[in-house]
Scaffold this motif. Structure first.
Motif, PDB file in Angstrom:
ATOM      1  N   ARG A 284       2.318  -0.616  13.703  1.00  0.00           N
ATOM      2  CA  ARG A 284       2.506  -0.688  12.250  1.00  0.00           C
ATOM      3  C   ARG A 284       3.862  -0.088  11.870  1.00  0.00           C
ATOM      4  NH1 ARG A 284       2.814   2.595   8.043  1.00  0.00           N
ATOM      5  NH2 ARG A 284       2.345   4.447   9.257  1.00  0.00           N
TER       6      ARG A 284
ATOM      7  N   ALA B 254       9.402   8.921   5.650  1.00  0.00           N
ATOM      8  CA  ALA B 254       9.081   7.547   5.254  1.00  0.00           C
ATOM      9  C   ALA B 254       9.035   7.488   3.738  1.00  0.00           C
ATOM     10  CB  ALA B 254       7.733   7.119   5.841  1.00  0.00           C
ATOM     11  N   SER B 255       9.264   6.285   3.214  1.00  0.00           N
ATOM     12  CA  SER B 255       9.235   6.093   1.772  1.00  0.00           C
ATOM     13  C   SER B 255       7.785   6.086   1.299  1.00  0.00           C
ATOM     14  CB  SER B 255       9.885   4.767   1.408  1.00  0.00           C
ATOM     15  OG  SER B 255       8.995   3.724   1.754  1.00  0.00           O
ATOM     16  N   ARG B 256       7.619   5.970  -0.009  1.00  0.00           N
ATOM     17  CA  ARG B 256       6.286   5.926  -0.598  1.00  0.00           C
ATOM     18  C   ARG B 256       5.452   4.792  -0.007  1.00  0.00           C
ATOM     19  NH1 ARG B 256       3.438   7.725  -4.926  1.00  0.00           N
ATOM     20  NH2 ARG B 256       2.663   6.237  -6.448  1.00  0.00           N
ATOM     21  N   LEU B 257       6.108   3.689   0.325  1.00  0.00           N
ATOM     22  CA  LEU B 257       5.391   2.538   0.871  1.00  0.00           C
ATOM     23  C   LEU B 257       5.415   2.506   2.394  1.00  0.00           C
ATOM     24  CD1 LEU B 257       6.630  -0.090  -1.714  1.00  0.00           C
ATOM     25  CD2 LEU B 257       4.368   0.913  -1.589  1.00  0.00           C
ATOM     26  N   GLY B 258       5.949   3.556   3.003  1.00  0.00           N
ATOM     27  CA  GLY B 258       5.806   3.677   4.445  1.00  0.00           C
ATOM     28  C   GLY B 258       7.009   3.276   5.275  1.00  0.00           C
TER      29      GLY B 258
ATOM     30  N   GLU C 285       7.087  -2.162  10.297  1.00  0.00           N
ATOM     31  CA  GLU C 285       7.698  -1.851   9.002  1.00  0.00           C
ATOM     32  C   GLU C 285       9.166  -1.501   9.165  1.00  0.00           C
ATOM     33  OE1 GLU C 285       5.219   0.943   6.956  1.00  0.00           O
ATOM     34  OE2 GLU C 285       3.673  -0.562   6.604  1.00  0.00           O
TER      35      GLU C 285
ATOM     36  N   SER D 238      -4.140  16.900  10.705  1.00  0.00           N
ATOM     37  CA  SER D 238      -3.687  18.285  10.662  1.00  0.00           C
ATOM     38  C   SER D 238      -4.930  19.151  10.564  1.00  0.00           C
ATOM     39  CB  SER D 238      -2.761  18.486   9.462  1.00  0.00           C
ATOM     40  OG  SER D 238      -2.273  19.796   9.448  1.00  0.00           O
TER      41      SER D 238
ATOM     42  N   TYR E 207       2.404  13.493   8.644  1.00  0.00           N
ATOM     43  CA  TYR E 207       2.017  12.453   7.676  1.00  0.00           C
ATOM     44  C   TYR E 207       3.231  11.652   7.201  1.00  0.00           C
ATOM     45  CZ  TYR E 207      -2.584  14.653   7.475  1.00  0.00           C
ATOM     46  OH  TYR E 207      -3.810  15.153   7.800  1.00  0.00           O
ATOM     47  N   LEU E 208       4.357  11.822   7.876  1.00  0.00           N
ATOM     48  CA  LEU E 208       5.599  11.109   7.535  1.00  0.00           C
ATOM     49  C   LEU E 208       5.952  11.251   6.060  1.00  0.00           C
ATOM     50  CD1 LEU E 208       5.199   7.838   9.663  1.00  0.00           C
ATOM     51  CD2 LEU E 208       6.529   9.874  10.209  1.00  0.00           C
ATOM     52  N   ILE E 209       5.721  12.439   5.491  1.00  0.00           N
ATOM     53  CA  ILE E 209       6.045  12.587   4.071  1.00  0.00           C
ATOM     54  C   ILE E 209       7.539  12.821   3.869  1.00  0.00           C
ATOM     55  CG2 ILE E 209       3.742  13.418   3.419  1.00  0.00           C
ATOM     56  CD1 ILE E 209       4.912  16.208   3.139  1.00  0.00           C
ATOM     57  N   ARG E 210       8.227  13.274   4.916  1.00  0.00           N
ATOM     58  CA  ARG E 210       9.677  13.481   4.768  1.00  0.00           C
ATOM     59  C   ARG E 210      10.472  12.323   5.360  1.00  0.00           C
ATOM     60  NH1 ARG E 210       8.026  18.478   6.655  1.00  0.00           N
ATOM     61  NH2 ARG E 210       8.805  17.964   8.715  1.00  0.00           N
TER      62      ARG E 210
ATOM     63  N   PHE F 184      -0.904  11.747  11.402  1.00  0.00           N
ATOM     64  CA  PHE F 184      -1.909  11.570  10.357  1.00  0.00           C
ATOM     65  C   PHE F 184      -3.151  12.409  10.653  1.00  0.00           C
ATOM     66  CE2 PHE F 184       1.023   8.210   9.754  1.00  0.00           C
ATOM     67  CZ  PHE F 184       1.186   8.187   8.379  1.00  0.00           C
TER      68      PHE F 184
ATOM     69  N   GLN G 147       1.482   4.914   1.034  1.00  0.00           N
ATOM     70  CA  GLN G 147       0.962   5.749   2.121  1.00  0.00           C
ATOM     71  C   GLN G 147       1.614   7.122   2.171  1.00  0.00           C
ATOM     72  OE1 GLN G 147       2.401   3.663   5.889  1.00  0.00           O
ATOM     73  NE2 GLN G 147       2.080   1.988   4.499  1.00  0.00           N
ATOM     74  N   ASN G 148       2.588   7.358   1.338  1.00  0.00           N
ATOM     75  CA  ASN G 148       3.236   8.671   1.291  1.00  0.00           C
ATOM     76  C   ASN G 148       3.071   9.202  -0.126  1.00  0.00           C
ATOM     77  OD1 ASN G 148       4.915  10.881   1.365  1.00  0.00           O
ATOM     78  ND2 ASN G 148       6.689   9.781   2.184  1.00  0.00           N
TER      79      ASN G 148
ATOM     80  N   LEU H  32       0.833  -1.202   0.000  1.00  0.00           N
ATOM     81  CA  LEU H  32       0.000   0.000   0.000  1.00  0.00           C
ATOM     82  C   LEU H  32       0.868   1.253   0.000  1.00  0.00           C
ATOM     83  CD1 LEU H  32      -2.707  -1.138   2.539  1.00  0.00           C
ATOM     84  CD2 LEU H  32      -2.935  -0.914   0.073  1.00  0.00           C
TER      85      LEU H  32
END
Lengths: 248, 384
Positions: free
Chosen positions: B153, B369-373, B157, B108, B364-367, B106, A8-9, A6
Motif C-alpha cells: 500500500r 505522510a500527508s493526511r491522505l497517506g 501510494e 504502539s 503511524y507515519l504522522i510526520r 501502526f 489516514q493521518n 481515505l
C-alpha cells in the motif's frame, strides 16, 4: 460515486471529550498524542461550530448528554466525526450514541490498540456519510424542481412543436450554458413566463428573427451560442462572455 | 555479584518457515545476555528459551507459560501476526515484550518495546531510492499477510505520487515455492524492479527461480530487473545459495558490513560464538540491542516492574553496532539509522546509501505522510 480518498493521518486533529469527571482519559489522551491529536473537553468549545476537518468528538455513552449540544436541528449527522465510548451495553445508552450519529466506537475501558482504528473508521465513515448527505440534499432539490422541468417541456412541445426529447435537450443545453441547474432554470422560465411563456422564448434559429423574453434586460442566445436580441455588443461588459449572460 | 538475577524469556522460532532469520535473532539475544552476565553489571539474566516453530498457537502456549512463571520481560517474535497474538497476554500479565524485528508500524502497545525499524526507517528510504535511482514501474510479489499488504500500500501510494506505477501485485500463501507463473508475468510486464515482500523459504525460491528464468532469456537480472525488499538479510543470502544471492537491493538499519568499532566487536564475537552460522543479520542486531537496553534499564530502575523499566529505557543511549540507538519515551520505538545495501557474492551487503543520523520512528507515519497517506521524501545520502 467517486471513490473517497481515505484519511489516514490525523496529525493536528483536536479530540473533544464528553465524559463524566471519573472518566479515565489517560490512555485515550496518551495514545491520541502519539497520533498527533490533542484532547480537550467538549464543554470548553461550541459543539455546534466544529470543523469536520479537524475535530473528532469522543462521547462516553455512560454520561448524560443532550444531542442538541452537538446536532444542528434537522441534521442527520453531527458536524464532526463522533466516536462513541461504550461501557454499559444497555439499549438506552446505545440509543444516545445512535442519536448523535457516531461512526465508530471504543469499548471501555479504552485500550490503546483500538484507538487508531476507531479514528480511521470514525473520520472516514463520517466523511462518507457527509458525501451521501450532500447527495441526498441535491437529489431532494432536483426532485422538487422536476415539476418545473415537466411544465417547461410541455410548454415547448405545445407551442414550439418540438418532441419531448428535443424540448428536454434544449432546456438542458440552455441551463448548462447559463451554468445553473436544469430545475432552477426551468423554475425561473416558468415563473418569468407569466402565461406568455414560451411563445416569447428566443427562436430556435437565429434567422427566425430577434426575440426577447418580456422584461428580460439581457440578451439571450440561440442554440449555436450566437447572441440574438439586444444591440449587438453594446451591453457586453469587459470579459463577460455569453455564458455569463444569465436569465435566471 | 549482580544485585538482580532476572529471568528473561526468549520466544523465537528456531524452526519453521522463517527459522533462518529467527536463529540469528536467538544468537544475537544470547550473545547480549552473556555479555551482560560477564560484565559484572548489577543485573544478570537467566534466559528461558521457547521455540514456537512459527506456529501461532505455540506462541500463545509458550508465552503463557513464561508469564505464569513470573517472567516480566520477553524478547521475541518475528512476524506481526505472532506479536499481535501474544500482546493481550502481556497486557493481562503486566509484562513487557521486547520486539526485535522490522515491521509495518501502526501499533504502539504500552506493553511492547520496539527495537526494529518501522516504515519510515526502512520502507520509505527504499521507495525513495528505487523511484529516484532505479525506475518508475514495479511488480510486487509478497507473502499473503499484513507485512506485504501494508508495505505494498505504501509503495503504491508513493509510486503513484512520484509519477510511477505498480503494474501488478501478487500474493502467495506463507511457505509457497511455486513461482513459475508470476515470473512469466514479471518478464512480460518488464518492470523497472520487483518489490519482494515474500518471507522465508518462499523468498529464497523466488529469487533463485527468477534469476534462473532471466539467465535462460539472457537477461542480466540484477541490472535489468533488480529485486528489492526490506527483509533480505545475510543469513538469507546463504539460504538462497551462491547462484542467486547477489545483486538484490535491501533497505535495513543494519548490515554486517557496517564499518564501526562497535560492529567489528559485535560481528567478531558473533562469529566466534556461531562459527557454523547462521550469519549475523539486522534482526540479530535488533535482538542484541533489545537485550542490552533491557539490561541497562533494569539496572537503572533497580526493579523489573515494567513502568519503571519503560521510564528508564527512554533515558538510555547505546552505541550499537549500527550506531547510536535510543528509545522514544512516547512510542517505545527505537531511533535507528536507515541504509540501502546491495547483496554481493560473498554473502555481505555493499552499503549504497545511509541516513546522516539516526531517524526517530514514526509508527503511524504522522510526520512522514500527508493526511491522505502519501509519503514525504526521507533524508538519505550516498555512503562514503
Amino acid at each position: 460515486m467517486t471513490p473517497q480518498r481515505l484519511i489516514q493521518n490525523f496529525k493536528h486533529g483536536r479530540g473533544l471529550l464528553w465524559a463524566g469527571p471519573d472518566f479515565n482519559a489517560e490512555t485515550l489522551e496518551r495514545t491520541l498524542s502519539k497520533l498527533g491529536v490533542s484532547l480537550t473537553r467538549l464543554e470548553h468549545v461550541d459543539g455546534t461550530a466544529l470543523d469536520h476537518n479537524r475535530d473528532i468528538v469522543f462521547i462516553d455513552g455512560d454520561h448524560a448528554f443532550d444531542p442538541a449540544l452537538l446536532m444542528r436541528a434537522g441534521a442527520a449527522l453531527p458536524p464532526a466525526p463522533t466516536i462513541g465510548m461504550v461501557g454499559v451495553e444497555a439499549p438506552s445508552r446505545l440509543k444516545l450514541l445512535a442519536d448523535v450519529g457516531v461512526t465508530a466506537f471504543l469499548r471501555k475501558p479504552i485500550q490503546a490498540a483500538a484507538i487508531y482504528a476507531a479514528l480511521f473508521l470514525g473520520v472516514n465513515n463520517h466523511g462518507r456519510m457527509r458525501v451521501m448527505d450532500q447527495r441526498l440534499a441535491d437529489h431532494d432539490r432536483r426532485h422538487h424542481g422536476r415539476r418545473f422541468v415537466i411544465k417547461a417541456v410541455i410548454a415547448l412541445v405545445q407551442y414550439h412543436g418540438l418532441s419531448d426529447d428535443e424540448a428536454y435537450a434544449r432546456l438542458r443545453r440552455e441551463s448548462m450554458r447559463q451554468r445553473i441547474g436544469l430545475e432552477e432554470f426551468c423554475a425561473a422560465l416558468v415563473a418569468d413566463g407569466s402565461g406568455t411563456f414560451p411563445a416569447e422564448w428566443p427562436a430556435l434559429h437565429a434567422e427566425d428573427g430577434p426575440s426577447r423574453h418580456p422584461g428580460d434586460k439581457h440578451e439571450t442566445h440561440d442554440d449555436d451560442g450566437r447572441r440574438s436580441g439586444g444591440s449587438a455588443d453594446a451591453d457586453r461588459g469587459p470579459g463577460r462572455g455569453p455564458d455569463q449572460a444569465g436569465r435566471a | 555479584m549482580p544485585n538482580l538475577r532476572v529471568p528473561i524469556g526468549i520466544l523465537i522460532s528456531s524452526d519453521g518457515p522463517y527459522s533462518a532469520v529467527a536463529r540469528s535473532m536467538l544468537c544475537g539475544a544470547l550473545q547480549a545476555i552473556d555479555e551482560i552476565n560477564a560484565s559484572g553489571a548489577s543485573v544478570a539474566f537467566e534466559p528461558v528459551v521457547g521455540n514456537p516453530a512459527g506456529q501461532l498457537s505455540r506462541y500463545v502456549a509458550l508465552g503463557e507459560e513464561m508469564l505464569a512463571a513470573g517472567i516480566k520481560h520477553v524478547v521475541g517474535c518475528y512476524t506481526s501476526s505472532s506479536r499481535k497474538e501474544i500482546i493481550p497476554l502481556f497486557e493481562k500479565a503486566d509484562a513487557l515484550l521486547w520486539y526485535p524485528s522490522h515491521y509495518e508500524g501502526f501499533e504502539s502497545s504500552p506493553n511492547v518495546v520496539y527495537t526494529g525499524p518501522v516504515a519510515n526507517q526502512h520502507l520509505l528510504p527504499l521507495v525513495d531510492y528505487l523511484t529516484h535511482r532505479v525506475g518508475k514501474t514495479a511488480v510486487c510479489v509478497g507473502s499473503n499477510y499484513i507485512w506485504a499488504w501494508e508495505n505494498n500500500r505504501v509503495l503504491r501510494e508513493a509510486m503513484g505520487a512520484g509519477g510511477g506505477a505498480v503494474l501488478a501485485e501478487r500474493y502467495f500463501p506463507l511457505g509457497s515455492t511455486d513461482f513459475g507463473q508470476v515470473i512469466e508475468a514479471i518478464l512480460e510486464a518488464a518492470p523497472a524492479f520487483v518489490f519482494n515482500t515474500l518471507i522465508g523459504i518462499s523468498s529464497y525460491h523466488f529469487l533463485r527461480d527468477f534469476r534462473a528464468a532471466c539467465e535462460a532469456r539472457g537477461i542480466d537480472q540484477p541490472m535489468m530487473i533488480p529485486v528489492a525488499s526490506c527483509t533480505l538479510s545475510e543469513p538469507e543470502l546463504q539460504a538462497i545459495g551462491p547462484e542467486a544471492m547477489d545483486g538484490h537491493i535491501t533497505s535495513s538499519v543494519y548490515f554486517a558490513s557496517i564499518d564501526t568499532i562497535e560492529n567489528a566487536h559485535f560481528t567478531a564475537s558473533y562469529q566466534a560464538r556461531n562459527p557454523d552460522g547462521p550469519a549475523v543479520s539486522a534482526d540479530a542486531e535488533a535482538s542484541y540491542i533489545a537485550v542490552h537496553l533491557l539490561g541497562l534499564a533494569i539496572a537503572e530502575a533497580g526493579t523489573v516492574q515494567i513502568d519503571a523499566v519503560k521510564r528508564a529505557v527512554a533515558r538510555q543511549v547505546i552505541r550499537a553496532p549500527q550506531g547510536e540507538v535510543r528509545v522514544d519515551a512516547d512510542t517505545m520505538h527505537a531511533a535507528l539509522t536507515p541504509r540501502i545495501g546491495r547483496s554481493r557474492r560473498d554473502g555481505q551487503f555493499e552499503i549504497l546509501m545511509q541516513a546522516p543520523a539516526p531517524v526517530a520512528a514514526d509508527p503511524y507515519l504522522i510526520r512522514t505522510a500527508s493526511r491522505l497517506g502519501s509519503v514525504v521524501r526521507p533524508n538519505l545520502r550516498v555512503a562514503s
